[in-house]
Scaffold this active site. Sequence first.
Site, mmCIF file in Angstrom:
data_model
loop_
_atom_site.group_PDB
_atom_site.id
_atom_site.type_symbol
_atom_site.label_atom_id
_atom_site.label_comp_id
_atom_site.label_asym_id
_atom_site.label_seq_id
_atom_site.Cartn_x
_atom_site.Cartn_y
_atom_site.Cartn_z
ATOM 1 N N TRP A 130 0.855 -1.201 0.000
ATOM 2 C CA TRP A 130 0.000 0.000 0.000
ATOM 3 C C TRP A 130 0.884 1.243 0.000
ATOM 4 C CZ3 TRP A 130 -2.076 2.532 4.933
ATOM 5 C CH2 TRP A 130 -3.002 3.552 4.620
ATOM 6 N N ASP A 211 -1.125 -5.761 8.959
ATOM 7 C CA ASP A 211 -2.132 -4.771 8.583
ATOM 8 C C ASP A 211 -3.351 -5.551 8.094
ATOM 9 O OD1 ASP A 211 -2.100 -1.718 6.543
ATOM 10 O OD2 ASP A 211 -3.731 -2.793 7.524
ATOM 11 N N LYS A 246 -13.806 -0.361 5.797
ATOM 12 C CA LYS A 246 -14.426 -1.069 4.670
ATOM 13 C C LYS A 246 -15.489 -2.047 5.138
ATOM 14 C CE LYS A 246 -10.234 0.364 3.266
ATOM 15 N NZ LYS A 246 -9.126 0.867 4.094
HETATM 16 C C1 LIG Z 1 -3.743 -2.020 3.658
HETATM 17 C C2 LIG Z 1 -4.443 -0.788 4.148
HETATM 18 N N1 LIG Z 1 -4.266 -0.390 5.452
HETATM 19 C C3 LIG Z 1 -4.883 0.726 5.928
HETATM 20 C C4 LIG Z 1 -5.697 1.489 5.124
HETATM 21 C C5 LIG Z 1 -6.370 2.717 5.735
HETATM 22 O O1 LIG Z 1 -7.517 2.318 6.441
HETATM 23 P P1 LIG Z 1 -8.225 3.292 7.496
HETATM 24 O O2 LIG Z 1 -8.643 2.397 8.608
HETATM 25 O O3 LIG Z 1 -9.398 3.916 6.771
HETATM 26 O O4 LIG Z 1 -7.237 4.322 7.961
HETATM 27 C C6 LIG Z 1 -5.896 1.142 3.774
HETATM 28 C C7 LIG Z 1 -6.718 1.977 2.879
HETATM 29 N N2 LIG Z 1 -6.608 1.873 1.651
HETATM 30 C C8 LIG Z 1 -7.356 2.523 0.626
HETATM 31 C C9 LIG Z 1 -7.643 3.999 0.840
HETATM 32 C C10 LIG Z 1 -6.411 4.786 1.169
HETATM 33 O O5 LIG Z 1 -5.422 4.755 0.387
HETATM 34 O O6 LIG Z 1 -6.427 5.412 2.248
HETATM 35 C C11 LIG Z 1 -6.659 2.303 -0.747
HETATM 36 O O7 LIG Z 1 -5.632 1.601 -0.776
HETATM 37 O O8 LIG Z 1 -7.184 2.777 -1.741
HETATM 38 C C12 LIG Z 1 -5.285 -0.020 3.302
HETATM 39 O O9 LIG Z 1 -5.478 -0.445 2.040
#
Ligand SMILES: Cc1[nH+]cc(COP(=O)(O)O)c(/C=N/[C@@H](CC(=O)O)C(=O)O)c1O
Length: 398
Positions: A130, A211, A246
Site C-alpha cells: 500500500w 495490517d 471497509k
Molecule cells: C492495507 C491498508 N491499510 C490501511 C488502510 C487505511 O484504512 P483506514 O482504517 O481507513 O485508515 C488502507 C486503505 N486503503 C485505501 C484507501 C487509502 O489509500 O487510504 C486504498 O488503498 O485505496 C489499506 O489499504
Amino acid sequence: MFQHITPYAGDPIFALVDAFNADPRPQKVNLSIGIYFDEAGKLPVLDSVRHAEAQIVAADGPKPYLAMEGDAETRKQVQMLLLGADHPAIAAGRVATIQSVGSSGGLKVGADFMKTWLPEAQVWVSDPTWDNHRSMFEGSGFQVNTYPYYDASTGGVRFDAMLDTLRTLPARSIVLLHACCHNPTGVDLTRAQWDALIPVLRERELLPYLDLAYQGFGDGIDEDAYAVRALADSGITFFIANSFSKSMSVYGERCGALSAVCADAAEAALVLGQLRYTVRRIYSSPPMHSARIVSRVLGDAELRAQWEGELAAMRERIAAMRRALHDRLIALLPGRDFGYFLSQRGMFSYTGLSAAQVDRLREEHAVYLIRSGRICVAGLNTSNVERTAQAMAAVIGS
Ligand SMILES: Cc1[nH+]cc(COP(=O)(O)O)c(/C=N/[C@@H](CC(=O)O)C(=O)O)c1O
C-alpha cells in the site's frame, strides 16, 4: 517563514479520486480507491450500522473524552474479532489493544512506538505494498526496505525469495505483512506459507507488524484472521492494525485499532502503557462515536448477525464482479489469461497493465485505476462491467 518548504504533490490515490470527481464524462468508472461501492455505484450505509447509530442517538448522553487507549468494550470486541473469543492469549492478558483513529492512526501510533523502543530497527514492507505504508514509517524516522513478494511472471508470491530475504535480517527488524487481501495485488500467502513463515520470524527474532484492513473480504471473518491466530498460537510478539472502514462502510468515522500480542501479561501492560503515551502526544484520544458504532455492531447479537450477513454480501458481490470481468475479457481477448481476477482475493486485483495503459484507460475511456495497475474490483457493477471490459480489451489488444 515557510517559503523553503516543498509543495505537496498530493496523494496518488486521493488525487485520482479528485480527478474522477471532476471528470464530466457520464460513462466514467471509478476503480481507483479502496472503497466498497454497491451495485448502484453508491457507498452503502449498512443496516447494522444504521440501527446501531439509532440506538446511540436514542441513548443520548454526554460525550466526554475517551481514555487514551479508547473505549474498553470496543477494545474487548476487537480482540475477540481478531483472535476468536476463546483464544487463550486474551484470557492470559497477553493482548494490548488501543482503539485508534482508523487503522491508519493505529499504524502510525505503532510506528512511533517502535521508533521509540526499537530505535535501531529498520522496516521491511512487501514489494509492492500500500502506497501509504512507506511514507508512514519514513515519517516516523525509519529506513524502509522491501522484501520480495509479488511475482509478475506467475501472478503469485516469490515466497522462497521472501523467506531468503527475511533470513538475512537483523534481530528486531520490523516486517510489515498484509494479514489478508493484499493491497495492491490481491495475492495472499496460503495457510501453508504462513505456517512456513512463522518459524523464520521466530528464528530471526523479527517483529511482525500485520495490517488487516479487509477482514471479511477474502474468505470470511474467521478465515481471514488465520495469520493473526497462527501468530498468536506461536507465542511470537507481534503487532496488528485493523480497520472497520471497509467492513462496516464507516470510512469517515475513523474506526480502527492497534493490538500487540505479547509474550505475557506483564509485557502487554508495559506495551499498553507506552501506546497510551504515544497516543497522548499524537491525537490524545480516539473518537467516541466510532467506538459506539463498533462496540454495538460487534457486541449486540442481532446487529452482529446482520453485519456478518451484510459483509458476506459485499464479499460475494465483489466475487461476482471478478467473475463477470474475467468472463468478458476472455471472450473479448481469446487466448489471454485473466485467471488472476479469480485467484486474487479481497477488493483489489493487480492487472499488470502498464502506467501508459492505465493512462489510456483514463484518458480515452474514463476508466480510473491507479498507475500501478491496481483496480478496486468493488467499483464494478452490472452497469459498468461491460464498458470496463471493452475499454481494457481496447487498451490491451492494441
Ligand atoms: C492495507 C491498508 N491499510 C490501511 C488502510 C487505511 O484504512 P483506514 O482504517 O481507513 O485508515 C488502507 C486503505 N486503503 C485505501 C484507501 C487509502 O489509500 O487510504 C486504498 O488503498 O485505496 C489499506 O489499504
